[in-house]
Scaffold this active site. Structure first.
Site, PDB file in Angstrom:
ATOM      1  N   TYR A 107      -2.744  -0.872  10.113  1.00  0.00           N
ATOM      2  CA  TYR A 107      -2.682  -1.177   8.676  1.00  0.00           C
ATOM      3  C   TYR A 107      -1.339  -0.720   8.110  1.00  0.00           C
ATOM      4  O   TYR A 107      -0.712  -1.418   7.318  1.00  0.00           O
ATOM      5  CB  TYR A 107      -3.857  -0.475   7.992  1.00  0.00           C
ATOM      6  CG  TYR A 107      -4.019  -0.771   6.523  1.00  0.00           C
ATOM      7  CD1 TYR A 107      -4.549  -1.982   6.088  1.00  0.00           C
ATOM      8  CD2 TYR A 107      -3.663   0.177   5.559  1.00  0.00           C
ATOM      9  CE1 TYR A 107      -4.719  -2.242   4.734  1.00  0.00           C
ATOM     10  CE2 TYR A 107      -3.840  -0.071   4.214  1.00  0.00           C
ATOM     11  CZ  TYR A 107      -4.364  -1.278   3.800  1.00  0.00           C
ATOM     12  OH  TYR A 107      -4.529  -1.527   2.453  1.00  0.00           O
TER      13      TYR A 107
ATOM     14  N   SER B  69       0.850  -1.199   0.000  1.00  0.00           N
ATOM     15  CA  SER B  69       0.000   0.000   0.000  1.00  0.00           C
ATOM     16  C   SER B  69       0.880   1.242   0.000  1.00  0.00           C
ATOM     17  O   SER B  69       2.054   1.180   0.395  1.00  0.00           O
ATOM     18  CB  SER B  69      -0.883  -0.012   1.253  1.00  0.00           C
ATOM     19  OG  SER B  69      -1.400   1.278   1.519  1.00  0.00           O
TER      20      SER B  69
HETATM   21  N1  LIG Z   1      -8.738  -0.543  -2.030  1.00  0.00           N
HETATM   22  C1  LIG Z   1      -7.616   0.160  -1.958  1.00  0.00           C
HETATM   23  O1  LIG Z   1      -7.569   1.365  -2.200  1.00  0.00           O
HETATM   24  C2  LIG Z   1      -6.347  -0.525  -1.575  1.00  0.00           C
HETATM   25  C3  LIG Z   1      -5.180   0.236  -1.585  1.00  0.00           C
HETATM   26  C4  LIG Z   1      -3.991  -0.377  -1.228  1.00  0.00           C
HETATM   27  C5  LIG Z   1      -3.967  -1.716  -0.907  1.00  0.00           C
HETATM   28  N2  LIG Z   1      -5.130  -2.422  -0.900  1.00  0.00           N
HETATM   29  C6  LIG Z   1      -5.037  -3.838  -0.556  1.00  0.00           C
HETATM   30  O2  LIG Z   1      -5.527  -4.625  -1.629  1.00  0.00           O
HETATM   31  C7  LIG Z   1      -6.014  -5.878  -1.123  1.00  0.00           C
HETATM   32  C8  LIG Z   1      -7.437  -6.126  -1.620  1.00  0.00           C
HETATM   33  O3  LIG Z   1      -8.267  -5.092  -1.124  1.00  0.00           O
HETATM   34  P1  LIG Z   1      -9.749  -4.796  -1.639  1.00  0.00           P
HETATM   35  O4  LIG Z   1      -9.851  -3.327  -1.717  1.00  0.00           O
HETATM   36  O5  LIG Z   1     -10.066  -5.613  -2.838  1.00  0.00           O
HETATM   37  O6  LIG Z   1     -10.573  -5.260  -0.374  1.00  0.00           O
HETATM   38  P2  LIG Z   1     -11.813  -6.263  -0.221  1.00  0.00           P
HETATM   39  O7  LIG Z   1     -12.275  -6.094   1.178  1.00  0.00           O
HETATM   40  O8  LIG Z   1     -12.772  -6.070  -1.339  1.00  0.00           O
HETATM   41  O9  LIG Z   1     -11.114  -7.693  -0.397  1.00  0.00           O
HETATM   42  C9  LIG Z   1     -10.424  -8.356   0.621  1.00  0.00           C
HETATM   43  C10 LIG Z   1     -10.895  -9.806   0.641  1.00  0.00           C
HETATM   44  O10 LIG Z   1     -10.149 -10.516   1.628  1.00  0.00           O
HETATM   45  C11 LIG Z   1     -11.019 -11.459   2.226  1.00  0.00           C
HETATM   46  N3  LIG Z   1     -10.505 -11.869   3.531  1.00  0.00           N
HETATM   47  C12 LIG Z   1     -10.574 -11.191   4.712  1.00  0.00           C
HETATM   48  N4  LIG Z   1     -10.042 -11.914   5.700  1.00  0.00           N
HETATM   49  C13 LIG Z   1      -9.632 -13.089   5.145  1.00  0.00           C
HETATM   50  C14 LIG Z   1      -9.012 -14.253   5.654  1.00  0.00           C
HETATM   51  N5  LIG Z   1      -8.685 -14.359   6.959  1.00  0.00           N
HETATM   52  N6  LIG Z   1      -8.749 -15.270   4.807  1.00  0.00           N
HETATM   53  C15 LIG Z   1      -9.064 -15.179   3.499  1.00  0.00           C
HETATM   54  N7  LIG Z   1      -9.658 -14.102   2.956  1.00  0.00           N
HETATM   55  C16 LIG Z   1      -9.928 -13.066   3.766  1.00  0.00           C
HETATM   56  C17 LIG Z   1     -12.341 -10.727   2.341  1.00  0.00           C
HETATM   57  O11 LIG Z   1     -13.417 -11.633   2.526  1.00  0.00           O
HETATM   58  C18 LIG Z   1     -12.374  -9.958   1.022  1.00  0.00           C
HETATM   59  O12 LIG Z   1     -13.066 -10.694   0.022  1.00  0.00           O
HETATM   60  C19 LIG Z   1      -5.893  -5.777   0.415  1.00  0.00           C
HETATM   61  O13 LIG Z   1      -4.681  -6.340   0.828  1.00  0.00           O
HETATM   62  C20 LIG Z   1      -5.848  -4.289   0.649  1.00  0.00           C
HETATM   63  O14 LIG Z   1      -5.227  -3.976   1.861  1.00  0.00           O
HETATM   64  C21 LIG Z   1      -6.321  -1.860  -1.235  1.00  0.00           C
END
Ligand SMILES: NC(=O)c1ccc[n+]([C@@H]2O[C@H](COP(=O)([O-])OP(=O)(O)OC[C@H]3O[C@@H](n4cnc5c(N)ncnc54)[C@H](O)[C@@H]3O)[C@@H](O)[C@H]2O)c1
Length: 285
Positions: free
Chosen positions: A181, A168
């Protein structure tokens, strides 16, 4: 032949958090290049539905598998399912992750009037819930370490592969409000470099993508106002500090992802690539 460099035919990719917004979109990108994909998620129905969307969109093989990335037994069972259904594991994308409201401060800076006992209503570092802090650190950091162990072993036994972790913007320069985080994602970037070295003799490359701001379920409450639908002050500040002037869309990750898992990046390991519309390049002045 450079035109073959980006192909993934005959490869199998595992995407943790595959039922989520970014994981699901990355699965589609991998399937479009010919990979069979396994979407692992703690929400079994979300994994299954996302796999059905990948198959419908690409005509490729996609399976949804229930899996908790914090439980090695669950990961081992999922790895067994993937090998049985799709034959092997060549690529691992660690996209399970997220933040939690009770691990988030309500203000950017703590002031004397916010201190416990001072009567203020703000949530500062002192008020954060320890269980929520632990959960966020575990999910993002241990939830990346454990899949690298279980699925990395599978790759190593078959001659190698490629891992992409999802870090991130907050890893390199911490964003306000989200301390757990931030430290966890800093750990993910560090782990990426550590593992790249450790796994090099096993022919497993390890890189990370550091997305900027993509509007998804985990950050919607911070960036948009539920009532008005407009941007919060934080959401506005993000856009003002993003030279390309918008939030990312899941498709924005596709090009870098395909590059990092394909032969196009065969001499690239240990990197963290920002996909952030220029956010990390701009000082704000
Ligand atoms: N959205 C953003 O702007 C952003 C920016 C930087 C990094 N990220 C990172 O990208 C990745 C995906 O994020 P997203 O925005 O698609 O979020 P999201 O919440 O849509 O997806 C995360 C998924 O992880 C699953 N999950 C949670 N706990 C779990 C576990 N113990 N075992 C297995 N699965 C589990 C959830 O059910 C969910 O489907 C994450 O690591 C997030 O930190 C997102």
């Amino acid at each position: 032949m450079t035109e073959d460099l980006f192909g993934l035919k005959g490869k199998t990719a595992v995407i943790t958090g595959g039922g989520g917004v970014l994981g699901g979109a990355m699965a589609i990108a991998l399937a479009e290049r010919g990979a069979g994909v396994a979407l692992l998620d703690i929400r079994e129905s979300a994994a299954g539905e996302a796999a059905a969307r990948v198959a419908a969109a690409t005509g490729g093989r996609a399976i949804g598998v229930a899996c908790d990335v914090l439980d090695e037994k669950s990961l081992a069972a999922a790895a067994g399912d993937v090998v049985r259904e799709l034959g092997r594991v060549d690529i691992l994308i660690n996209a399970a992750g997220g933040n939690a409201p009770m691990a988030t401060t309500s203000k950017e800076m703590a002031e004397p009037g916010d201190l416990p006992g001072a009567g203020g209503a703000s949530r500062t570092f002192f008020d954060l819930d320890v269980a929520a802090l632990r959960k966020v650190i575990d999910l993002n950091l241990l939830g990346t370490i454990l899949p690298c162990r279980v699925l990395g072993r599978e790759m190593a036994g078959r001659g190698g592969g490629a891992i992409v972790n999802i870090s991130s913007m907050t890893a390199s320069r911490p964003l306000t409000k989200i301390p757990a985080y931030s430290v966890a994602k800093a750990g993910v970037s560090n782990l990426t470099q550590w593992l790249a070295t450790h796994f090099a003799p096993l022919h497993i490359r390890v890189n990370a993508i550091a997305p900027g701001f993509f509007l998804t379920e985990q950050n919607r409450f911070l960036l948009t106002d539920e009532k008005t639908g407009g941007l919060t002050a934080r959401g506005g500040a993000v856009i003002a500090h993003t030279p390309l002037g918008r939030f990312g869309t899941p498709h924005d990750l596709a090009g870098v992802l395909i590059w990092l898992v394909s032969d196009a990046s065969s001499f690239v390991t240990g990197t963290v690539i920002p996909v952030d519309g220029g956010f990390s390049a701009f000082s704000g002045v």
